[in-house]
Design an enzyme around this catalytic site. Sequence first.
Site, PDB file in Angstrom:
ATOM      1  N   LYS A 119     -19.759   9.849  37.225  1.00  0.00           N
ATOM      2  CA  LYS A 119     -20.999   9.507  37.954  1.00  0.00           C
ATOM      3  C   LYS A 119     -21.841   8.566  37.085  1.00  0.00           C
ATOM      4  CE  LYS A 119     -20.492  13.831  40.381  1.00  0.00           C
ATOM      5  NZ  LYS A 119     -21.093  14.894  41.152  1.00  0.00           N
TER       6      LYS A 119
ATOM      7  N   HIS B 206     -17.750   9.076  48.337  1.00  0.00           N
ATOM      8  CA  HIS B 206     -18.300  10.288  47.715  1.00  0.00           C
ATOM      9  C   HIS B 206     -19.591  10.672  48.436  1.00  0.00           C
ATOM     10  CE1 HIS B 206     -20.091  13.003  44.819  1.00  0.00           C
ATOM     11  NE2 HIS B 206     -18.890  13.131  44.276  1.00  0.00           N
TER      12      HIS B 206
ATOM     13  N   GLU C 287     -14.243  17.639  49.127  1.00  0.00           N
ATOM     14  CA  GLU C 287     -15.361  18.040  48.282  1.00  0.00           C
ATOM     15  C   GLU C 287     -16.503  18.564  49.149  1.00  0.00           C
ATOM     16  OE1 GLU C 287     -15.355  16.010  44.176  1.00  0.00           O
ATOM     17  OE2 GLU C 287     -16.521  14.796  45.542  1.00  0.00           O
TER      18      GLU C 287
ATOM     19  N   GLY D 273     -21.680  20.284  41.835  1.00  0.00           N
ATOM     20  CA  GLY D 273     -22.728  20.495  40.833  1.00  0.00           C
ATOM     21  C   GLY D 273     -23.478  21.803  40.986  1.00  0.00           C
TER      22      GLY D 273
ATOM     23  N   GLU E   8     -22.334  11.704  47.427  1.00  0.00           N
ATOM     24  CA  GLU E   8     -23.575  11.178  46.839  1.00  0.00           C
ATOM     25  C   GLU E   8     -23.829   9.746  47.300  1.00  0.00           C
ATOM     26  OE1 GLU E   8     -22.658  12.129  42.752  1.00  0.00           O
ATOM     27  OE2 GLU E   8     -22.868  14.261  43.224  1.00  0.00           O
TER      28      GLU E   8
ATOM     29  N   SER F 192     -17.454  21.737  41.519  1.00  0.00           N
ATOM     30  CA  SER F 192     -17.582  22.806  40.520  1.00  0.00           C
ATOM     31  C   SER F 192     -16.235  23.283  39.963  1.00  0.00           C
ATOM     32  CB  SER F 192     -18.383  23.982  41.088  1.00  0.00           C
ATOM     33  OG  SER F 192     -19.719  23.571  41.347  1.00  0.00           O
TER      34      SER F 192
ATOM     35  N   ASN G  59     -14.831  12.288  37.403  1.00  0.00           N
ATOM     36  CA  ASN G  59     -15.864  11.406  37.957  1.00  0.00           C
ATOM     37  C   ASN G  59     -17.103  11.528  37.066  1.00  0.00           C
ATOM     38  OD1 ASN G  59     -17.826  10.126  39.468  1.00  0.00           O
ATOM     39  ND2 ASN G  59     -17.810  11.608  41.151  1.00  0.00           N
TER      40      ASN G  59
HETATM   41  P1  PGA Z   1     -18.840  18.661  40.003  1.00  0.00           P
HETATM   42  O1  PGA Z   1     -18.734  17.283  40.816  1.00  0.00           O
HETATM   43  O2  PGA Z   1     -17.488  18.928  39.406  1.00  0.00           O
HETATM   44  O3  PGA Z   1     -19.885  18.405  38.937  1.00  0.00           O
HETATM   45  O4  PGA Z   1     -19.236  19.712  40.969  1.00  0.00           O
HETATM   46  C1  PGA Z   1     -17.591  16.944  41.556  1.00  0.00           C
HETATM   47  C2  PGA Z   1     -17.773  15.593  42.204  1.00  0.00           C
HETATM   48  O5  PGA Z   1     -18.874  15.296  42.672  1.00  0.00           O
HETATM   49  O6  PGA Z   1     -16.821  14.790  42.271  1.00  0.00           O
END
Ligand code: PGA
Length: 256
Positions: free
Chosen positions: A14, A104, A174, A180, A106, A218, A12
Site C-alpha cells: 500500500k 483493490h 478480499e 486491516g 481501497e 488480515s 501489498n
Molecule cells: P491486510 O490487507 O492484510 O492488512 O488486512 C490486505 C489487503 O488489503 O490486500
Amino acid sequence: MAGRRRRLIAGNWKMNGLFGPGRAELGKLARKLLAAPPRGADIVICPPATLLRPFSDLLRELGAARRIALGGQDCHGAESGAHTGDLSAEMLRDAGARYVILGHSERRADHGESDASVRDKVVAAHRAGLTAILCVGETAAEREAGQALAVVRRQILGSLPESAEAANTAIAYEPVWAIGSGKTPTGPEIVEVHAALRATLAARWQEAEKVRILYGGSVKPGNAAALLGLAEVDGALVGGASLTAAEFWPIAGAGG
Ligand code: PGA
C-alpha cells in the site's frame, strides 16, 4: 479438478515504504528466500511504484530476481497521455513489475473505481504483459444483508475481460471488512465464496479451473497455514504483514 494450482503469495505494501528502510526489508526477505525457497509458491511484492526500479535492481544484485517478482498496486487503462499523476501498465513493466493489483477495495472507495474501469485496467495490464491480481469483496453491510455472493459475482463478471487467461490473471477475494481489521471470515465462508467465484467463471471461461483465487484480509503468520490449507484457496494477498520480512517470510512458507 485440474492438477493442483501453484500458490501465489503477494504482499501489498500500500502507501508504505521509503527507499532506505524498504530496501533493507526487501533485502532481508530476499536472503531468507534464497536460503530456503518455499516449495510450489510464487512470491510477489507490490511496493509503492516509487520503489519498483530500486527494488528490481536490488533483487538482481542479490541474485533473487527469480525468487521474488514485483508488482504495482494500480495502473491507468491507457498506454500514455494527458493523465496527470497516473501510471500506465507499460511504465510499471518498464520499472520492473510483472504483476499489478487491480480493483483493490481501497481504490474502489478512495478513487471511485467501478467494475468497468477496473476491467479497462485489467486489459491494460494484459496489453503490457503483466499478470493482473483482480480484487473483489463485499462490505460488512453487504455480508450482513446476505449479499456477499451476489456482490463478488457482479464484480467478477463486470471486471474480467476477454483477454484474461489463467496465466495472466489471478483473482483475490478480499472481504472489505477483513482488511486491516484483524477479522477474517470463517473457513467455510471463504470456501463458499471461492467456490462460487470459480463456478461463476466456469460458466463462461475455459480457464476457470486453472485460475488462482487468493484470499486476502488480515492474513498473518498465525493464521496463514489454516487459510492456505482451505480447499479452493490458491494463495494470499497480504497487506500489513507483508511490510516486514519477519512477518511475511513465514506466510510465504506456509503454503508449501
Ligand atoms: P491486510 O490487507 O492484510 O492488512 O488486512 C490486505 C489487503 O488489503 O490486500
